[in-house]
Design a protein around this motif. Structure first.
Motif, mmCIF file in Angstrom:
data_model
loop_
_atom_site.group_PDB
_atom_site.id
_atom_site.type_symbol
_atom_site.label_atom_id
_atom_site.label_comp_id
_atom_site.label_asym_id
_atom_site.label_seq_id
_atom_site.Cartn_x
_atom_site.Cartn_y
_atom_site.Cartn_z
ATOM 1 N N THR A 19 12.570 -3.823 4.316
ATOM 2 C CA THR A 19 11.121 -4.034 4.415
ATOM 3 C C THR A 19 10.340 -3.171 3.428
ATOM 4 O OG1 THR A 19 10.964 -2.404 6.206
ATOM 5 C CG2 THR A 19 11.243 -4.716 6.840
ATOM 6 N N GLY A 20 11.044 -2.395 2.598
ATOM 7 C CA GLY A 20 10.372 -1.634 1.562
ATOM 8 C C GLY A 20 9.490 -0.524 2.102
ATOM 9 N N VAL A 21 8.670 0.017 1.220
ATOM 10 C CA VAL A 21 7.719 1.057 1.601
ATOM 11 C C VAL A 21 6.573 0.416 2.370
ATOM 12 C CG1 VAL A 21 6.168 2.869 0.749
ATOM 13 C CG2 VAL A 21 8.333 2.416 -0.429
ATOM 14 N N GLU A 22 6.183 1.039 3.451
ATOM 15 C CA GLU A 22 5.178 0.464 4.350
ATOM 16 C C GLU A 22 3.846 0.246 3.638
ATOM 17 O OE1 GLU A 22 2.359 -0.444 7.241
ATOM 18 O OE2 GLU A 22 2.211 1.388 6.086
ATOM 19 N N THR A 52 7.715 -8.890 0.402
ATOM 20 C CA THR A 52 7.990 -7.676 1.179
ATOM 21 C C THR A 52 7.002 -7.534 2.321
ATOM 22 O OG1 THR A 52 8.902 -6.589 -0.770
ATOM 23 C CG2 THR A 52 8.230 -5.174 1.041
ATOM 24 N N LEU A 53 5.744 -7.885 2.068
ATOM 25 C CA LEU A 53 4.741 -7.840 3.146
ATOM 26 C C LEU A 53 5.093 -8.811 4.263
ATOM 27 C CD1 LEU A 53 1.272 -7.414 1.385
ATOM 28 C CD2 LEU A 53 2.159 -6.047 3.284
ATOM 29 N N VAL A 54 5.640 -9.970 3.905
ATOM 30 C CA VAL A 54 6.066 -10.914 4.937
ATOM 31 C C VAL A 54 7.164 -10.289 5.794
ATOM 32 C CG1 VAL A 54 7.203 -13.128 5.375
ATOM 33 C CG2 VAL A 54 5.355 -12.987 3.698
ATOM 34 N N TYR A 55 8.117 -9.598 5.156
ATOM 35 C CA TYR A 55 9.161 -8.920 5.933
ATOM 36 C C TYR A 55 8.568 -7.813 6.804
ATOM 37 C CZ TYR A 55 12.997 -11.335 3.629
ATOM 38 O OH TYR A 55 13.882 -12.307 3.204
ATOM 39 N N GLN A 56 7.538 -7.156 6.326
ATOM 40 C CA GLN A 56 6.875 -6.149 7.155
ATOM 41 C C GLN A 56 6.134 -6.794 8.322
ATOM 42 O OE1 GLN A 56 4.581 -3.426 4.696
ATOM 43 N NE2 GLN A 56 6.343 -2.968 3.401
#
Length: 430
Positions: A19-22, A52-56
């Motif tokens: 999910t990468g960096v928040e 990545t935002l979608v994964y977050q």
């Protein structure tokens, strides 16, 4: 197809996923829109972090207690799905089959990445929204021309959108692991931020040479996939020459006729190609302010790029153009926050005006330094002319590192370092 879907939905099997960096906390509107009935669209240039935002978002939903089988993600950049882009039954078939196998779902969160890759996306999404009240669509897209037409016709009144830009400076600091940096650290980090820009992958890459290679790759991908291919352009050399010219002249006032003459191409071609570049979120145009909309459209435009790192990778020599890079960065920062931005030009020039309602509410000048007396005189003169023209008692000059307050004829001019301004911009009441 099932294998492709399983690989794109690891949470079905309780597997971890990156999910990468928040960043989600920086977009409170996204969280707010998740419970709304309407479609949610995350739009913006490629590689700005939409996927990545979608994964977050998915991680947020799972933590909130949403069942893992209630989330279906489809990445339409997958070669298998690209090969089926013209199949009118593709998305409908996937969703119908999934709902049939999970009949007890109260709500399905349907996440579709790079939705513009599918020819029939608008009709499929409209059908989901209109006929399946338990399906919440979350979409990402990177070609605004392909999205805008369908949104304004078939999906009008059915969606909320959020534009995702490269990292802001506060976000960039978080990507570097700095939650409470000192002033010295801010200055050091800002130099790298201005040089290499805010694309998330680039921000996390420690190798300077790889940063430049990644940026060049992004640029090539944007003009190939989001300008040349969707617009079926044949004379690619004219486009490449035009984009290089525009990026090399970021922040300069240019007329379409002047550009056409410099590059020996038709004025209408220049106009079309600039529109294509804007649709790909690569470039933005800024109009000179005038009370007459007709004159606004006729006046020379200023061109800015999505990211200072792209400018450096494609066209600029960094040390020789820091002032223009600062100006480009300030523009993009204002673009994120305000809908109506212009430049002022009469006898003198002021870089940015922000319009609130029917009035100009903020005037900003950008320069690397006020140390040179000639530069100081020019920048203050242009800002004061704009302040007088629009009845402003205060104005801002953004510099690379200088700070002072100046009062001239009862007008207050605040000189602020760019990293301070980026941390806490003065808000204009809309």
């Amino acid at each position: 197809m099932q294998i492709a879907l399983e690989s794109q939905n690891p949470w079905w099997f309780s597997r971890g996923f990156e999910t990468g960096v928040e960043r989600l906390s920086q977009f409170p509107e996204i969280v707010r829109y998740l419970d709304a009935r309407e479609i949610l669209l995350l739009a913006g240039a490629r590689r700005t972090g939409k996927s990545t935002l979608v994964y977050q978002i998915i991680r947020f939903l799972l933590k909130r207690g949403v069942p893992k089988e209630a989330i279906l993600s489809i990445n339409l950049d997958e070669p298998l799905f690209i090969s089926m882009a013209d199949d009118p039954a593709l998305l409908g078939g996937i969703v119908e089959d999934y709902l049939a196998r999970h009949a007890g779902l109260e709500r399905l969160y349907l996440c579709i990445d790079e939705v513009q890759n599918y020819t029939h996306w608008a009709s499929a999404v409209k059908t989901f929204h209109d006929t399946k009240s338990n399906v919440k669509c979350i979409l990402t897209g990177s070609v605004s021309s392909l999205l805008r037409h369908e949104l304004s016709t078939r999906l009008s009144g059915r969606y909320f959108s959020c534009t995702i830009y490269p990292l802001s400076f506060p976000e960039y600091l978080r990507f570097q692991g700095m939650t409470n940096p000192t002033l010295v650290e801010k200055r050091q980090q800002f130099a790298a931020y201005l040089h290499y820009g805010g694309f998330p992958r680039v921000a996390l890459e420690p190798d300077a040479d790889l940063k430049r290679q990644i940026l060049k790759s992004y640029y090539e991908t944007i003009y190939l996939k989001d300008i040349i291919f969707p617009n079926r352009l044949r004379n690619n050399s004219d486009l490449v020459d035009l984009l290089y010219y525009l990026i090399s002249n970021a922040g300069n006032a240019l007329s379409y006729h002047r550009i056409a003459g410099a590059l020996h191409i038709a004025t209408e071609t220049v106009r079309e190609y600039i529109e294509y570049a804007e649709n790909a979120y690569l470039l933005y145009t800024l109009m000179k302010y005038d009370s007459s909309v007709k004159k606004q459209l006729a006046n020379p435009k200023k061109i800015y790029a999505i990211d200072t790192g792209l400018i450096n990778a494609v066209a600029f020599t960094f040390s020789e153009n820091r002032g223009k890079l600062l100006e480009n960065l300030v523009f993009i920062t204002l673009k994120k926050q305000y809908d109506a931005i212009y430049y002022h030009k009469d006898r003198y020039e002021c870089d940015f005006l922000v319009k609130s309602g029917r009035t100009i509410a903020l005037a900003i000048q950008v320069t690397q330094s006020l140390g040179d007396p000639g530069t100081r005189k020019r920048e203050i003169r242009g800002l004061c002319e704009a302040m007088d023209a629009y009845g402003l008692a205060e104005g801002i000059i953004i510099t690379e590192a200088e700070s002072e307050d100046v009062v001239i004829g009862g007008r207050a001019i605040h000189v602020v370092p760019v990293y301070t301004w980026l941390d806490g911009r003065s808000n204009v009441q809309e």
